[in-house]
Motif scaffolding. Structure first.
Motif, PDB file in Angstrom:
ATOM      1  N   GLY A 209       0.824  -1.347  -0.006  1.00 49.09           N
ATOM      2  CA  GLY A 209       0.135   0.114  -0.044  1.00 49.09           C
ATOM      3  C   GLY A 209       0.813   1.200  -0.011  1.00 49.09           C
ATOM      4  N   VAL A 210       2.124   1.122  -0.620  1.00 44.41           N
ATOM      5  CA  VAL A 210       3.128   2.182  -0.464  1.00 44.41           C
ATOM      6  C   VAL A 210       2.850   3.009  -1.850  1.00 44.41           C
ATOM      7  N   THR A 211       2.709   4.266  -2.143  1.00 43.58           N
ATOM      8  CA  THR A 211       2.970   4.912  -3.233  1.00 43.58           C
ATOM      9  C   THR A 211       4.282   4.723  -3.937  1.00 43.58           C
ATOM     10  N   SER A 212       4.382   4.240  -5.221  1.00 47.51           N
ATOM     11  CA  SER A 212       5.564   4.070  -5.859  1.00 47.51           C
ATOM     12  C   SER A 212       6.497   5.462  -6.042  1.00 47.51           C
ATOM     13  N   ARG A 213       7.357   5.504  -5.808  1.00 51.96           N
ATOM     14  CA  ARG A 213       8.342   6.519  -6.069  1.00 51.96           C
ATOM     15  C   ARG A 213       8.951   6.858  -7.329  1.00 51.96           C
ATOM     16  N   GLY A 214       8.459   5.810  -8.324  1.00 49.34           N
ATOM     17  CA  GLY A 214       8.977   5.688  -9.655  1.00 49.34           C
ATOM     18  C   GLY A 214      10.308   5.279  -9.933  1.00 49.34           C
ATOM     19  N   ASN A 215      10.386   4.607 -10.893  1.00 52.10           N
ATOM     20  CA  ASN A 215      11.676   3.796 -11.218  1.00 52.10           C
ATOM     21  C   ASN A 215      11.829   3.691 -12.688  1.00 52.10           C
ATOM     22  N   LEU A 216      13.055   3.085 -13.086  1.00 55.66           N
ATOM     23  CA  LEU A 216      13.310   2.824 -14.428  1.00 55.66           C
ATOM     24  C   LEU A 216      12.083   1.939 -15.219  1.00 55.66           C
ATOM     25  N   TRP A 217      11.380   1.103 -14.436  1.00 50.01           N
ATOM     26  CA  TRP A 217      10.479   0.388 -15.070  1.00 50.01           C
ATOM     27  C   TRP A 217       9.085   0.989 -15.356  1.00 50.01           C
ATOM     28  N   THR A 218       8.759   1.735 -14.345  1.00 48.53           N
ATOM     29  CA  THR A 218       7.585   2.700 -14.624  1.00 48.53           C
ATOM     30  C   THR A 218       7.828   3.736 -15.540  1.00 48.53           C
ATOM     31  N   ALA A 219       8.937   4.195 -15.909  1.00 51.49           N
ATOM     32  CA  ALA A 219       9.469   5.120 -16.713  1.00 51.49           C
ATOM     33  C   ALA A 219       9.462   4.773 -17.994  1.00 51.49           C
ATOM     34  N   GLN A 220       9.700   3.485 -18.285  1.00 53.96           N
ATOM     35  CA  GLN A 220       9.897   3.092 -19.599  1.00 53.96           C
ATOM     36  C   GLN A 220       8.536   2.261 -19.996  1.00 53.96           C
ATOM     37  N   LYS A 221       7.821   2.832 -21.075  1.00 50.28           N
ATOM     38  CA  LYS A 221       6.646   2.342 -21.331  1.00 50.28           C
ATOM     39  C   LYS A 221       6.688   1.107 -22.409  1.00 50.28           C
ATOM     40  N   ASP A 222       7.677   1.314 -23.225  1.00 41.92           N
ATOM     41  CA  ASP A 222       7.978   0.024 -24.319  1.00 41.92           C
ATOM     42  C   ASP A 222       8.992  -0.748 -23.930  1.00 41.92           C
ATOM     43  N   LEU A 223       8.733  -2.015 -23.838  1.00 40.42           N
ATOM     44  CA  LEU A 223       9.724  -2.889 -23.272  1.00 40.42           C
ATOM     45  C   LEU A 223      10.570  -3.325 -24.739  1.00 40.42           C
ATOM     46  N   PHE A 224       9.979  -3.176 -25.876  1.00 47.19           N
ATOM     47  CA  PHE A 224      10.672  -3.759 -26.871  1.00 47.19           C
ATOM     48  C   PHE A 224      11.185  -2.798 -27.876  1.00 47.19           C
ATOM     49  N   ASP A 225      12.244  -3.260 -28.731  1.00 43.79           N
ATOM     50  CA  ASP A 225      12.799  -2.531 -29.710  1.00 43.79           C
ATOM     51  C   ASP A 225      12.730  -3.377 -30.996  1.00 43.79           C
ATOM     52  N   THR A 226      12.622  -2.713 -32.099  1.00 44.33           N
ATOM     53  CA  THR A 226      12.712  -3.371 -33.270  1.00 44.33           C
ATOM     54  C   THR A 226      14.142  -3.880 -33.624  1.00 44.33           C
ATOM     55  N   VAL A 227      14.299  -5.179 -34.107  1.00 39.21           N
ATOM     56  CA  VAL A 227      15.616  -5.481 -34.801  1.00 39.21           C
ATOM     57  C   VAL A 227      15.779  -5.178 -35.984  1.00 39.21           C
ATOM     58  N   LYS A 228      16.649  -4.223 -36.306  1.00 38.50           N
ATOM     59  CA  LYS A 228      16.747  -3.441 -37.645  1.00 38.50           C
ATOM     60  C   LYS A 228      17.616  -4.272 -38.765  1.00 38.50           C
ATOM     61  N   GLU A 229      18.522  -5.086 -38.162  1.00 33.09           N
ATOM     62  CA  GLU A 229      19.519  -5.767 -39.007  1.00 33.09           C
ATOM     63  C   GLU A 229      20.085  -6.886 -38.517  1.00 33.09           C
ATOM     64  N   PRO A 230      20.557  -7.868 -39.124  1.00 32.58           N
ATOM     65  CA  PRO A 230      21.067  -9.326 -38.364  1.00 32.58           C
ATOM     66  C   PRO A 230      22.590  -8.939 -37.995  1.00 32.58           C
ATOM     67  N   SER A 231      23.017  -9.963 -37.293  1.00 36.55           N
ATOM     68  CA  SER A 231      24.397 -10.157 -37.336  1.00 36.55           C
ATOM     69  C   SER A 231      25.233 -10.475 -38.352  1.00 36.55           C
ATOM     70  N   PRO A 232      26.221  -9.913 -38.890  1.00 35.93           N
ATOM     71  CA  PRO A 232      26.933 -10.333 -40.225  1.00 35.93           C
ATOM     72  C   PRO A 232      27.575 -11.541 -39.822  1.00 35.93           C
TER      73      PRO A 232
END
Length: 442
Positions: free
Chosen positions: A314-337
């Motif tokens: 019942g504690v109000t969250s102080r905010g952290n990196l998780w609550t600040a980051q809305k998008d968890l995924f990034d698009t993979v734009k190119e493969p490993s050579p």
């Protein structure tokens, strides 16, 4: 004697929630140290097998006053498992401090299974330890409630955990048939080489944790087979083909989701429950997404869990990196050579020889990862730490010039030497405060 009964304030209560009947777990037990009676069983949840009251009491004594409890720290919970051959049981437990009758007391939360489950359990041990640890910390967070309410709250937390463990226990891929993979197909009838290379690249970078999304069960399962070539046997034993109506399962290595209109944003809150970063491959849109690298992902997962604990308290969250980051995924734009070259060159070979070729290239990657581990150990032993120049020299000597290749080698090295990823890439905690300051400015 092993089964000598011990005193207790009362017999275990009849659980309001039984474990899933089809579960492989024999039961789940919450025990505590009582200053008068010693180890007692506070609650027992029945599972697939009958566990006698005398055995429940013996497990309480074993975890709280025996070999296991002697290894625990006064500050941090301690997890481990033992094989009790005399009781024909596997005991996986977490020891922690919690309130008992108004005083801080040593407690244990223990999962029990028949010893015949040991081969499968070994593939799930890290997941079991994580789930028990999370449950224990959540139980500690609700200590302000009455004892009866605490048990009810713990009851409510169990179903998703038990269901998850049940799916993991029964999931396994059949023996690989290379002819069922995209690597056996003719080049013009297979997936686009660039897309397939991106999928394999991200699969390797996320330790083999990948979910394939698509509307066709056959194509989804074919890509699962194709990616499983790069996995070891233990990973294949924690993987599954797509099943109609089933969504994402935390900590399955390879899995499929059948969907015609899937929103990647819906995966954010379930994917973060997995121990490892995750790749998402969308076959219908030919897109590959990836969570942050393991050193950042581990921080996000920890802070997500801390947010859950704050909500329970019942504690109000102080905010952290998780609550600040809305998008968890990034698009993979190119493969490993390196990966792209392996796939393109592989298609030039006769289909019957491609599997051996791919495995040989995997061996080269593993050798490079082992060389990296030894190289880093040598530098740290000689100089005490790694400088930026030393890391650059390591990459040059190993001929890993592309960052995408570097993250593939690092992920393989991390499997054999946990912590090397953080050693070479850096601690994201040092950047968190600056990130939050910038976020709050907006």
């Amino acid at each position: 004697m092993l089964n000598t009964p011990i005193q207790a304030t009362n017999s275990p209560q009849v659980a309001k929630l039984k474990l899933k009947p089809a579960s492989w777990l024999s039961g789940l037990q919450l025990s505590a140290w009582d200053n008068i009676y010693g180890p007692i069983v506070k609650q027992f949840w029945e599972g697939s097998e009958d566990v006698s009251i005398s055995n429940q009491k013996w497990v309480a004594r074993y975890t709280l006053s025996g070999e296991i409890s002697s290894q625990t720290s006064a500050e941090q919970p301690f997890t481990c498992f033992h094989l009790l051959s005399d009781l024909d049981l596997i005991v996986s437990t977490v020891i922690f401090k919690s309130q008992h009758q108004g005083k801080v007391s040593e407690s244990s939360l223990t999962a029990l299974a028949k010893s015949q489950c040991l081969p499968r359990y070994l593939c799930l041990h890290e997941v079991m330890a994580d789930r028990l640890l999370c449950l224990a910390k959540k139980y500690i967070a609700i200590q302000n409630l009455s004892t009866e309410t605490q048990i009810e709250a713990l009851d409510a937390l169990l179903p998703p955990v038990i269901n998850n463990l049940d799916v993991l226990f029964h999931s396994v891929l059949p023996a690989l048939r290379f002819s069922n993979t995209y690597f056996f197909s003719k080049y013009h009838t297979s997936l686009d080489a660039d897309f397939l290379a991106k999928a394999v690249t991200s699969h390797l970078q996320t330790f083999g944790s990948t979910v394939v999304v698509g509307k066709s069960e056959s194509t989804v399962n074919k890509l699962i087979d194709s990616l499983s070539i790069f996995d070891d046997q233990c990973s294949r034993k924690r993987s599954s083909y797509a099943l109609e109506g089933r969504g994402y399962v935390p900590d399955l290595f390879l899995q499929g989701i059948l969907s015609t209109n899937y929103n990647i944003a819906n995966l954010r809150d379930v994917v973060i429950q997995s121990l490892r970063p995750t790749t998402v491959v969308d076959l219908d849109r030919s897109l590959v997404w990836q969570t942050p690298p393991v050193h950042v992902y581990a921080l996000l997962r920890r802070e997500c869990f801390n947010t859950e604990i704050e909500e329970l308290m019942g504690v109000t969250s102080r905010g952290n990196l998780w609550t600040a980051q809305k998008d968890l995924f990034d698009t993979v734009k190119e493969p490993s050579p390196f990966v792209y070259n392996v796939i393109v060159e592989g298609y030039k070979l006769p289909p019957e020889t491609r599997q051996s070729y791919i495995r040989y290239q995997q061996l080269l990657l593993c050798r490079r990862a082992v060389a990296l581990i030894k190289y880093v150990e040598g530098i740290i032993k000689a100089h005490g730490s790694l400088s930026t120049n030393a890391i650059s020299k390591v990459r040059a000597d190993l001929e890993v010039h592309s960052n995408l290749d570097w993250y593939v080698v690092l992920a393989i090295a991390e499997k054999h030497a946990p912590g090397i990823f953080l050693e070479l890439v850096g601690d994201p905690l040092s950047k968190e405060e600056k990130f939050l300051e910038l976020y709050e400015m907006w």
